[in-house]
Design a protein around this motif. Structure first.
Motif, PDB file in Angstrom:
ATOM      1  N   ARG A 299     -37.786  26.685  20.345  1.00 12.28           N
ATOM      2  CA  ARG A 299     -36.227  26.244  19.972  1.00 12.28           C
ATOM      3  C   ARG A 299     -35.294  27.481  20.090  1.00 12.28           C
ATOM      4  O   ARG A 299     -35.998  28.654  20.340  1.00 12.28           O
ATOM      5  CB  ARG A 299     -36.279  25.580  18.732  1.00 12.28           C
ATOM      6  CG  ARG A 299     -36.798  24.228  18.780  1.00 12.28           C
ATOM      7  CD  ARG A 299     -36.685  23.669  17.330  1.00 12.28           C
ATOM      8  NE  ARG A 299     -38.042  23.993  16.788  1.00 12.28           N
ATOM      9  CZ  ARG A 299     -39.577  23.536  17.051  1.00 12.28           C
ATOM     10  NH1 ARG A 299     -39.499  22.455  17.916  1.00 12.28           N
ATOM     11  NH2 ARG A 299     -40.338  23.777  16.572  1.00 12.28           N
ATOM     12  N   LEU A 300     -34.089  27.219  20.297  1.00 15.13           N
ATOM     13  CA  LEU A 300     -33.099  28.375  20.337  1.00 15.13           C
ATOM     14  C   LEU A 300     -33.174  29.573  19.392  1.00 15.13           C
ATOM     15  O   LEU A 300     -33.149  30.880  19.929  1.00 15.13           O
ATOM     16  CB  LEU A 300     -31.469  27.901  20.237  1.00 15.13           C
ATOM     17  CG  LEU A 300     -30.528  28.760  20.894  1.00 15.13           C
ATOM     18  CD1 LEU A 300     -30.844  28.897  22.231  1.00 15.13           C
ATOM     19  CD2 LEU A 300     -29.256  28.408  20.582  1.00 15.13           C
ATOM     20  N   GLU A 301     -33.500  29.287  18.172  1.00 13.47           N
ATOM     21  CA  GLU A 301     -33.467  30.599  17.191  1.00 13.47           C
ATOM     22  C   GLU A 301     -34.823  31.573  17.746  1.00 13.47           C
ATOM     23  O   GLU A 301     -34.918  32.514  17.528  1.00 13.47           O
ATOM     24  CB  GLU A 301     -33.563  30.258  15.695  1.00 13.47           C
ATOM     25  CG  GLU A 301     -35.154  29.348  15.297  1.00 13.47           C
ATOM     26  CD  GLU A 301     -34.973  29.181  13.888  1.00 13.47           C
ATOM     27  OE1 GLU A 301     -33.977  29.019  13.157  1.00 13.47           O
ATOM     28  OE2 GLU A 301     -36.151  28.935  13.237  1.00 13.47           O
ATOM     29  N   ASP A 302     -35.813  30.766  18.134  1.00 10.16           N
ATOM     30  CA  ASP A 302     -37.106  31.333  18.617  1.00 10.16           C
ATOM     31  C   ASP A 302     -36.962  32.347  19.867  1.00 10.16           C
ATOM     32  O   ASP A 302     -37.313  33.346  20.012  1.00 10.16           O
ATOM     33  CB  ASP A 302     -38.215  30.387  18.958  1.00 10.16           C
ATOM     34  CG  ASP A 302     -38.556  29.390  17.729  1.00 10.16           C
ATOM     35  OD1 ASP A 302     -38.802  30.017  16.806  1.00 10.16           O
ATOM     36  OD2 ASP A 302     -38.573  28.206  17.973  1.00 10.16           O
ATOM     37  N   LEU A 303     -36.202  31.809  20.733  1.00 10.76           N
ATOM     38  CA  LEU A 303     -36.003  32.415  21.842  1.00 10.76           C
ATOM     39  C   LEU A 303     -34.762  33.553  21.690  1.00 10.76           C
ATOM     40  O   LEU A 303     -34.947  34.741  22.260  1.00 10.76           O
ATOM     41  CB  LEU A 303     -35.265  31.377  23.224  1.00 10.76           C
ATOM     42  CG  LEU A 303     -36.049  30.282  23.616  1.00 10.76           C
ATOM     43  CD1 LEU A 303     -35.497  29.657  24.614  1.00 10.76           C
ATOM     44  CD2 LEU A 303     -37.475  30.798  24.078  1.00 10.76           C
ATOM     45  N   GLU A 304     -34.165  33.348  20.828  1.00  5.69           N
ATOM     46  CA  GLU A 304     -33.007  34.373  20.439  1.00  5.69           C
ATOM     47  C   GLU A 304     -33.848  35.572  19.721  1.00  5.69           C
ATOM     48  O   GLU A 304     -33.582  36.834  20.007  1.00  5.69           O
ATOM     49  CB  GLU A 304     -31.979  33.834  19.440  1.00  5.69           C
ATOM     50  CG  GLU A 304     -30.850  33.236  20.094  1.00  5.69           C
ATOM     51  CD  GLU A 304     -29.946  32.454  19.414  1.00  5.69           C
ATOM     52  OE1 GLU A 304     -30.289  32.164  18.059  1.00  5.69           O
ATOM     53  OE2 GLU A 304     -28.806  32.270  19.482  1.00  5.69           O
ATOM     54  N   PRO A 325     -39.164  27.105  27.114  1.00  2.95           N
ATOM     55  CA  PRO A 325     -38.287  26.408  26.211  1.00  2.95           C
ATOM     56  C   PRO A 325     -38.752  25.041  25.872  1.00  2.95           C
ATOM     57  O   PRO A 325     -39.273  24.231  26.906  1.00  2.95           O
ATOM     58  CB  PRO A 325     -36.927  26.457  26.963  1.00  2.95           C
ATOM     59  CG  PRO A 325     -36.998  27.258  28.097  1.00  2.95           C
ATOM     60  CD  PRO A 325     -38.521  27.433  28.456  1.00  2.95           C
ATOM     61  N   ALA A 326     -38.562  24.631  24.730  1.00  2.00           N
ATOM     62  CA  ALA A 326     -38.998  23.221  24.172  1.00  2.00           C
ATOM     63  C   ALA A 326     -38.334  22.089  25.203  1.00  2.00           C
ATOM     64  O   ALA A 326     -38.980  20.862  25.153  1.00  2.00           O
ATOM     65  CB  ALA A 326     -38.979  23.186  22.793  1.00  2.00           C
ATOM     66  N   LEU A 332     -30.701  24.945  28.393  1.00  2.00           N
ATOM     67  CA  LEU A 332     -29.237  24.954  28.771  1.00  2.00           C
ATOM     68  C   LEU A 332     -28.445  25.952  27.738  1.00  2.00           C
ATOM     69  O   LEU A 332     -27.693  26.777  28.203  1.00  2.00           O
ATOM     70  CB  LEU A 332     -28.592  23.517  28.772  1.00  2.00           C
ATOM     71  CG  LEU A 332     -28.704  22.765  29.880  1.00  2.00           C
ATOM     72  CD1 LEU A 332     -28.335  21.346  29.703  1.00  2.00           C
ATOM     73  CD2 LEU A 332     -27.878  23.612  31.138  1.00  2.00           C
ATOM     74  N   GLU A 333     -28.901  25.756  26.414  1.00  2.00           N
ATOM     75  CA  GLU A 333     -28.114  26.608  25.468  1.00  2.00           C
ATOM     76  C   GLU A 333     -28.487  28.166  25.486  1.00  2.00           C
ATOM     77  O   GLU A 333     -27.756  29.238  25.723  1.00  2.00           O
ATOM     78  CB  GLU A 333     -28.572  26.298  24.123  1.00  2.00           C
ATOM     79  CG  GLU A 333     -27.969  25.030  23.432  1.00  2.00           C
ATOM     80  CD  GLU A 333     -28.478  24.812  22.217  1.00  2.00           C
ATOM     81  OE1 GLU A 333     -28.073  25.453  21.234  1.00  2.00           O
ATOM     82  OE2 GLU A 333     -28.998  23.483  21.863  1.00  2.00           O
ATOM     83  N   ALA A 334     -29.841  28.222  25.896  1.00  2.00           N
ATOM     84  CA  ALA A 334     -30.562  29.548  26.235  1.00  2.00           C
ATOM     85  C   ALA A 334     -29.698  29.935  27.510  1.00  2.00           C
ATOM     86  O   ALA A 334     -29.508  31.204  27.547  1.00  2.00           O
ATOM     87  CB  ALA A 334     -32.133  29.684  26.541  1.00  2.00           C
ATOM     88  N   ALA A 335     -29.659  29.322  28.554  1.00  2.00           N
ATOM     89  CA  ALA A 335     -28.703  29.878  29.792  1.00  2.00           C
ATOM     90  C   ALA A 335     -27.478  30.278  29.393  1.00  2.00           C
ATOM     91  O   ALA A 335     -26.803  31.337  29.803  1.00  2.00           O
ATOM     92  CB  ALA A 335     -28.667  28.776  30.813  1.00  2.00           C
ATOM     93  N   GLU A 341     -31.188  35.207  31.123  1.00  2.00           N
ATOM     94  CA  GLU A 341     -31.074  36.360  31.933  1.00  2.00           C
ATOM     95  C   GLU A 341     -31.587  37.736  31.371  1.00  2.00           C
ATOM     96  O   GLU A 341     -32.349  38.498  32.106  1.00  2.00           O
ATOM     97  CB  GLU A 341     -29.466  36.810  32.031  1.00  2.00           C
ATOM     98  CG  GLU A 341     -28.900  37.557  33.132  1.00  2.00           C
ATOM     99  CD  GLU A 341     -27.398  37.578  33.031  1.00  2.00           C
ATOM    100  OE1 GLU A 341     -26.732  36.645  32.791  1.00  2.00           O
ATOM    101  OE2 GLU A 341     -26.813  38.772  33.305  1.00  2.00           O
ATOM    102  N   ILE A 342     -31.763  37.582  30.061  1.00  2.00           N
ATOM    103  CA  ILE A 342     -32.395  38.819  29.493  1.00  2.00           C
ATOM    104  C   ILE A 342     -33.865  38.672  29.750  1.00  2.00           C
ATOM    105  O   ILE A 342     -34.438  39.757  29.956  1.00  2.00           O
ATOM    106  CB  ILE A 342     -31.998  38.709  27.731  1.00  2.00           C
ATOM    107  CG1 ILE A 342     -30.666  39.006  27.289  1.00  2.00           C
ATOM    108  CG2 ILE A 342     -32.955  39.635  26.957  1.00  2.00           C
ATOM    109  CD1 ILE A 342     -30.288  38.846  26.058  1.00  2.00           C
ATOM    110  N   PHE A 343     -34.422  37.542  29.569  1.00  2.00           N
ATOM    111  CA  PHE A 343     -35.862  37.502  29.808  1.00  2.00           C
ATOM    112  C   PHE A 343     -36.311  37.853  31.260  1.00  2.00           C
ATOM    113  O   PHE A 343     -37.325  38.472  31.536  1.00  2.00           O
ATOM    114  CB  PHE A 343     -36.194  35.745  29.524  1.00  2.00           C
ATOM    115  CG  PHE A 343     -36.442  35.352  27.954  1.00  2.00           C
ATOM    116  CD1 PHE A 343     -36.792  36.343  27.351  1.00  2.00           C
ATOM    117  CD2 PHE A 343     -35.609  34.292  27.751  1.00  2.00           C
ATOM    118  CE1 PHE A 343     -36.853  35.826  25.964  1.00  2.00           C
ATOM    119  CE2 PHE A 343     -35.553  33.926  26.532  1.00  2.00           C
ATOM    120  CZ  PHE A 343     -36.138  34.686  25.483  1.00  2.00           C
TER     121      PHE A 343
END
Lengths: 415, 167
Positions: A299-304, A325-326, A332-335, A341-343
């Protein structure tokens, strides 16, 4: 009464106690790529129509897109059945892992009884639902009859107090609990995550804890629904729901207490989820791959958390780091937030939302002698490839820090 | 499920999980019973599938079948000819799956303590008895609520009958 006793009791219209066996009609029945096999069992029963098509939720996620023609045929069989039976809640390959998609789509609601032909169906307890994994033959029987027998579970209460230190996450908490008490501590039981600090956990973290409760053998696991859960659900809800909570005098099989402030990063070592050690004790173990994502930690907090460590850096040249991403919503939020981009700049491979290599079918498997650090939920022998490979389970931050160094690394030095 | 049979023991430890009983890499590929049986226990004991005989019994420690809900982990043992799994305890979904497929799952810690790989044993499900040489172990028969499913030969047959009698 406990929350589980109340939810099942509402289904049968009388007060229930743990230990009773009841026949109930679930609110929803989840299945995924295994729907093809369930269809086969359903046909054997000999009824023409699914009894309540609106209750079925079918989400293709396990091998998506189809990795070969056999998987492609499975998916085709499922799509044809969905059309034939008029099943409205069908999510094709683009949506993501079933547990995330079902939740985002607003089916995982407080007080609901959800069964799923997947062991991590326990995830929906994050929203106060009673959610339990079942087998595929049982799913076929539900499709035909709208009924299943369930034993009302005893409840193990896990109370949290204190606050997590920097670099310590929900994943570390659940690994610590499983390590302390064993893979069968909660067999057949419900787990209630409770106590003064429980509601400090984000929705994503609650999903991580409920997801991994399955690795203690739990039938279901839950947080009592609060404002945070209701707020998250508000724009998504699909149906009326009633938020139920355990009574103050509810009976528990036992109570475990955890002071969150005393915890440090944890890793589950090969080849069982309850073989848990502090990360500092396995630091330096060489890894060849890292998997960051899945229904446990995608989830987003994990990817952050992972991106904050990888930002502006390059992963170790001997490591392949996979980002999973799950769901499409998370992707989309991560994008939009620039995480993808960071990844990519760090040298990671970004996979499409789905189960990916977690269950060992495609998208990055291991050769003999290789080791992976993964944010997924199981490290059983051979699960992600060769039987002589090794899986370490940890938080996204630990997996990210380990990606940079090519060996298992405590993430706190990067925070 | 046969009422009484003889076979040899395959002894394993605690927490035998579904991934080593039936690896995930095959879960959506192998559907035929013989194919499934040929990969049973592959990642735990590669010798198993080659030498298992009809009537053999798996004897294991606590939490047998933990992990995935994949039903193939019960089906592959049944198709391999295993007449029963005797364990100290079973993981919940595995227990349900086995019942639903007609694979006998018997909880008998006393037998697990004593039996070894290669022991000849005989199981009488109706009497709740495991006999190995001069040793006899008793187990509680399955709970009444699930006996109907087992007696019907599994959940599909049970559901069929229920739907026919109801209409």
């Amino acid at each position: 009464m406990t929350l589980s006793e109340k939810i099942l009791g509402r289904k049968v219209g009388r007060a229930l106690r743990a230990g009773e066996v009841v026949t109930v009609s679930p609110d929803y029945c989840l299945s995924h790529d295994n729907s093809a096999a369930i269809i086969g069992e359903f046909r054997k029963i000999g009824v023409a129509r699914v009894k309540v098509p609106e209750k079925l939720i079918i989400i293709l996620d396990h091998i998506v897109p189809a990795a070969d023609e056999k998987y492609a045929q499975n998916h085709k069989t499922i799509r044809e059945f969905v059309a034939e039976q008029g099943i409205p809640n069908f999510f094709d390959i683009q949506h993501g892992v079933c547990h995330q998609v079902l939740s985002e789509a607003g089916f995982a609601l407080p007080g609901k009884l959800i069964v799923g032909a997947d062991s991590h169906t326990t995830t929906y307890g994050a929203f106060g639902a009673f959610a339990a994994g079942i087998g595929r033959t049982e799913a076929a029987s539900i499709w035909a009859t709208d009924e299943i027998w369930l034993r009302v579970p005893e409840t193990l209460r896990v109370e949290f107090l204190g606050a997590l230190a920097l670099g310590v996450y929900a994943k570390d908490v659940i690994l610590k609990i499983i390590g302390d008490h064993g893979a069968d501590r909660a067999n057949y039981e419900a787990i209630e995550f409770s106590g003064p600090a429980a509601m400090d956990f984000s929705i994503a973290s609650r999903m991580t804890l409920c997801n991994m409760a399955a690795e203690m053998g739990a039938k279901n696991a839950y947080f009592e629904p609060d404002e945070k859960a209701i707020d998250w659900l508000r724009p998504r809800v699909r149906a009326d729901f009633k938020a139920l909570r355990s009574d103050p005098d509810a009976e528990y099989e036992a109570v475990l207490r955890y002071d969150l402030s005393a915890l440090e990063p944890q890793a589950a070592c090969p080849h069982t989820v309850d073989n848990v050690k502090p990360v500092r004790e396995v630091e330096g173990k060489a890894i060849h791959q890292a998997l960051i994502g899945t229904c446990t930690n995608g989830r987003l907090e994990d990817l952050e958390a992972a991106a904050s460590i990888l930002k502006g850096k390059r992963i170790h040249p001997a490591v392949r780091t996979l980002i999973l991403p799950a769901s499409r919503e998370v992707y989309l939020e991560a994008a939009r937030k620039g995480l993808l981009e960071i990844f990519s700049e760090a040298g990671c491979v970004i996979l499409n939302p789905g189960c990916g290599p977690c269950l060992g079918a495609h998208q990055g498997l291991l050769a003999a002698g290789e080791a992976v650090i993964s944010t997924s939920n199981r490290n059983f022998r051979g699960r992600m490839g060769n039987r002589d490979s090794e899986i370490y389970l940890a938080s996204p931050a630990t997996a990210a820090a380990s990606s940079l160094e090519g060996k298992i690394t405590d993430p706190r030095k990067y925070l | 499920m046969s009422k009484e049979k003889k076979g040899k023991v395959w002894k394993y430890g605690d927490d035998i999980n579904t991934d080593v009983i039936f690896p995930g890499r095959y879960t959506y590929k192998l559907m035929e019973p013989a194919e499934m049986a040929s990969h049973a226990m592959e990642d735990l004991d590669p010798a198993f599938a080659k030498s298992v005989q009809p009537g053999d019994v798996i004897v294991a420690g606590k939490n047998f079948g933990c992990g995935s809900s994949r039903e193939q982990a019960a089906a592959c043992l049944k198709h391999a000819g295993i007449q029963a799994v005797v364990a100290k305890s079973f993981a919940r979904i595995y227990f349900r799956n086995a019942i639903n497929l007609g694979l006998a799952v018997l909880q008998c810690p006393e037998a697990v303590e004593v039996l070894k790989t290669g022991d000849e044993i005989e199981i009488d499900l109706a009497a709740g008895k495991i006999v190995s040489g001069s040793r006899v172990f008793n187990f509680f028969p399955l709970p009444e609520s699930v006996l109907g499913i087992v007696e019907a030969g599994g959940l599909i047959e049970y559901t069929k009958k229920k739907l026919t009698s109801g209409s």
